[in-house]
Scaffold this motif. Structure first.
Motif, PDB file in Angstrom:
ATOM      1  N   ALA A 173      89.215   1.030  23.039  1.00  0.00           N
ATOM      2  CA  ALA A 173      89.630  -0.143  23.811  1.00  0.00           C
ATOM      3  C   ALA A 173      88.824  -0.307  25.092  1.00  0.00           C
ATOM      4  N   TYR A 174      87.969   0.650  25.395  1.00  0.00           N
ATOM      5  CA  TYR A 174      87.212   0.588  26.648  1.00  0.00           C
ATOM      6  C   TYR A 174      85.971  -0.280  26.484  1.00  0.00           C
ATOM      7  N   LEU A 175      85.806  -1.270  27.360  1.00  0.00           N
ATOM      8  CA  LEU A 175      84.615  -2.111  27.374  1.00  0.00           C
ATOM      9  C   LEU A 175      83.810  -1.920  28.650  1.00  0.00           C
ATOM     10  N   ALA A 176      84.506  -1.847  29.774  1.00  0.00           N
ATOM     11  CA  ALA A 176      83.859  -1.672  31.067  1.00  0.00           C
ATOM     12  C   ALA A 176      84.946  -1.386  32.094  1.00  0.00           C
ATOM     13  N   ASP A 177      84.558  -0.829  33.211  1.00  0.00           N
ATOM     14  CA  ASP A 177      85.519  -0.598  34.285  1.00  0.00           C
ATOM     15  C   ASP A 177      86.081  -1.926  34.776  1.00  0.00           C
ATOM     16  N   SER A 227      85.697 -14.195  36.490  1.00  0.00           N
ATOM     17  CA  SER A 227      84.432 -14.838  36.136  1.00  0.00           C
ATOM     18  C   SER A 227      84.591 -16.005  35.175  1.00  0.00           C
ATOM     19  N   ALA A 228      85.671 -16.025  34.397  1.00  0.00           N
ATOM     20  CA  ALA A 228      85.826 -17.080  33.392  1.00  0.00           C
ATOM     21  C   ALA A 228      86.129 -18.438  34.023  1.00  0.00           C
ATOM     22  N   GLY A 229      86.993 -18.452  35.032  1.00  0.00           N
ATOM     23  CA  GLY A 229      87.375 -19.722  35.631  1.00  0.00           C
ATOM     24  C   GLY A 229      88.309 -20.536  34.769  1.00  0.00           C
ATOM     25  N   ARG A 230      88.839 -19.949  33.718  1.00  0.00           N
ATOM     26  CA  ARG A 230      89.739 -20.614  32.778  1.00  0.00           C
ATOM     27  C   ARG A 230      90.945 -19.704  32.525  1.00  0.00           C
ATOM     28  N   PRO A 231      92.007 -20.213  31.909  1.00  0.00           N
ATOM     29  CA  PRO A 231      93.189 -19.384  31.654  1.00  0.00           C
ATOM     30  C   PRO A 231      92.867 -18.191  30.757  1.00  0.00           C
ATOM     31  N   VAL A 232      93.399 -17.029  31.121  1.00  0.00           N
ATOM     32  CA  VAL A 232      93.207 -15.797  30.360  1.00  0.00           C
ATOM     33  C   VAL A 232      94.565 -15.157  30.114  1.00  0.00           C
ATOM     34  N   LEU A 233      94.840 -14.835  28.864  1.00  0.00           N
ATOM     35  CA  LEU A 233      96.063 -14.129  28.485  1.00  0.00           C
ATOM     36  C   LEU A 233      95.692 -12.711  28.096  1.00  0.00           C
ATOM     37  N   VAL A 234      96.251 -11.731  28.790  1.00  0.00           N
ATOM     38  CA  VAL A 234      95.953 -10.322  28.530  1.00  0.00           C
ATOM     39  C   VAL A 234      97.069  -9.736  27.661  1.00  0.00           C
ATOM     40  N   VAL A 235      96.687  -9.259  26.480  1.00  0.00           N
ATOM     41  CA  VAL A 235      97.633  -8.587  25.593  1.00  0.00           C
ATOM     42  C   VAL A 235      97.668  -7.112  25.988  1.00  0.00           C
ATOM     43  N   LEU A 236      98.816  -6.636  26.392  1.00  0.00           N
ATOM     44  CA  LEU A 236      98.940  -5.267  26.883  1.00  0.00           C
ATOM     45  C   LEU A 236      98.676  -4.257  25.772  1.00  0.00           C
ATOM     46  N   HIS A 237      98.313  -3.034  26.171  1.00  0.00           N
ATOM     47  CA  HIS A 237      97.977  -2.016  25.183  1.00  0.00           C
ATOM     48  C   HIS A 237      99.209  -1.368  24.575  1.00  0.00           C
ATOM     49  N   THR A 238     100.392  -1.818  24.980  1.00  0.00           N
ATOM     50  CA  THR A 238     101.620  -1.278  24.425  1.00  0.00           C
ATOM     51  C   THR A 238     102.678  -2.364  24.399  1.00  0.00           C
ATOM     52  N   VAL A 266      89.778 -18.644  22.471  1.00  0.00           N
ATOM     53  CA  VAL A 266      88.874 -17.526  22.210  1.00  0.00           C
ATOM     54  C   VAL A 266      89.690 -16.242  22.226  1.00  0.00           C
ATOM     55  N   VAL A 267      89.502 -15.392  21.220  1.00  0.00           N
ATOM     56  CA  VAL A 267      90.172 -14.098  21.194  1.00  0.00           C
ATOM     57  C   VAL A 267      89.121 -13.005  21.157  1.00  0.00           C
ATOM     58  N   GLN A 268      89.264 -12.030  22.028  1.00  0.00           N
ATOM     59  CA  GLN A 268      88.338 -10.909  22.113  1.00  0.00           C
ATOM     60  C   GLN A 268      88.725  -9.859  21.074  1.00  0.00           C
ATOM     61  N   LEU A 269      87.749  -9.462  20.251  1.00  0.00           N
ATOM     62  CA  LEU A 269      87.982  -8.518  19.174  1.00  0.00           C
ATOM     63  C   LEU A 269      87.138  -7.263  19.373  1.00  0.00           C
ATOM     64  N   ASP A 270      87.689  -6.132  19.001  1.00  0.00           N
ATOM     65  CA  ASP A 270      86.949  -4.873  19.041  1.00  0.00           C
ATOM     66  C   ASP A 270      87.545  -3.946  17.993  1.00  0.00           C
ATOM     67  N   THR A 271      87.242  -2.668  18.066  1.00  0.00           N
ATOM     68  CA  THR A 271      87.735  -1.724  17.066  1.00  0.00           C
ATOM     69  C   THR A 271      88.966  -0.957  17.533  1.00  0.00           C
ATOM     70  N   SER A 272      89.601  -1.403  18.589  1.00  0.00           N
ATOM     71  CA  SER A 272      90.772  -0.711  19.111  1.00  0.00           C
ATOM     72  C   SER A 272      91.999  -0.977  18.240  1.00  0.00           C
ATOM     73  N   LYS A 273      93.034  -0.168  18.462  1.00  0.00           N
ATOM     74  CA  LYS A 273      94.258  -0.284  17.666  1.00  0.00           C
ATOM     75  C   LYS A 273      94.993  -1.598  17.905  1.00  0.00           C
ATOM     76  N   ARG A 274      94.784  -2.215  19.067  1.00  0.00           N
ATOM     77  CA  ARG A 274      95.529  -3.432  19.408  1.00  0.00           C
ATOM     78  C   ARG A 274      94.804  -4.713  18.992  1.00  0.00           C
ATOM     79  N   THR A 275      93.686  -4.586  18.300  1.00  0.00           N
ATOM     80  CA  THR A 275      92.986  -5.792  17.857  1.00  0.00           C
ATOM     81  C   THR A 275      93.851  -6.621  16.923  1.00  0.00           C
ATOM     82  N   ALA A 276      94.555  -5.978  16.015  1.00  0.00           N
ATOM     83  CA  ALA A 276      95.418  -6.708  15.087  1.00  0.00           C
ATOM     84  C   ALA A 276      96.493  -7.494  15.841  1.00  0.00           C
ATOM     85  N   ALA A 277      97.043  -6.900  16.904  1.00  0.00           N
ATOM     86  CA  ALA A 277      98.054  -7.592  17.700  1.00  0.00           C
ATOM     87  C   ALA A 277      97.464  -8.813  18.392  1.00  0.00           C
TER      88      ALA A 277
END
Length: 222
Positions: free
Chosen positions: A122-126, A135-146, A7-18
């Motif tokens: 890029a802001y979704l919530a605090d 909350s996911a309980g599964r592996p999560v990979l965070v793509v940094l903003h830079t 699953v990949v999280q998409l939004d309108t931020s500049k890093r979505t393409a990355a």
């Protein structure tokens, strides 16, 4: 072990393409099905003292959100077609951390972004990434903003303290460890760990990983 659903999280931020590039690269490598989950900042109606205020805000902003979402959907679908990766698009309304968690719990890996102080889109919530990880309980990979992640997974850093949490993290990251060209483990050794012997220092984990990881080494911080 492999990642067969991503699953990949998409939004309108500049890093979505990355994030899309990262997700497609991993989906191709692991032969995984890729789900793009579009998420956007949702204003809590309780922010307003009157219901009519919330309705006016939502009505005026609705068309803008639809147009922005369509642009991201077109980009995601076109990249899927170009790379011939199996996937689907999901646009879920509601509070982003909750809706994304529901999809993450059924996936082998979730790829998400983080808050960028220079990009309000890029802001979704605090503390959003932290909420998703817990909350996911599964592996999560965070793509940094830079910075760049090409190729993603080529070099892996493992933080090890012989705890349950570290064990779970290493197990969840096994596909990355097998993909990596080089894996480095860092242990922080205190006085108590010195008395516990080599296990707390990660020596046994390095030895057991031989043959499963291409190249590994250990760095020790005192």
């Amino acid at each position: 072990m492999s990642y067969k659903t991503i699953v990949v999280q998409l939004d309108t931020s500049k890093r979505t393409a990355a994030r899309i590039d990262c997700a497609l690269h991993l989906a191709r490598h692991f032969g995984a099905h890729l789900t793009g989950v579009y998420s956007d900042f949702t204003l809590d109606p309780r922010f307003y003292y009157e219901r009519s205020g919330a309705e006016r805000y939502c009505t005026s902003f609705e068309q803008t959100c639809i147009d922005r979402r369509a642009r991201v959907e077109n980009m995601f679908r076109s990249r899927l077609a170009q790379t011939k990766v199996a996937g689907n698009w999901v646009a879920k309304e509601g509070y982003a951390p909750i809706s994304l968690s529901r999809y993450s719990r059924c996936a082998d890996l979730t790829i998400t972004g983080q808050h960028d102080p220079d990009d309000p889109e890029a802001y979704l919530a605090d503390r959003y990434p932290e909420q998703l990880v817990l909350s996911a309980g599964r592996p999560v990979l965070v793509v940094l903003h830079t910075g760049a992640m090409n190729p993603v997974g080529a070099k892996v850093l493992v933080a090890w303290d012989d705890s349950r949490e570290a064990t779970r993290a290493v197990h969840d990251a096994l596909p990355f460890l097998q993909l990596a060209k080089r894996t480095v483990m860092i242990t922080i050794v205190g006085e108590a760990d010195k008395r516990r012997g080599p296990r707390a220092r990660g020596l046994d984990l390095v030895q057991r990983s031989q043959g499963r990881v291409r190249e590994s080494s250990i760095a020790r911080l005192m």
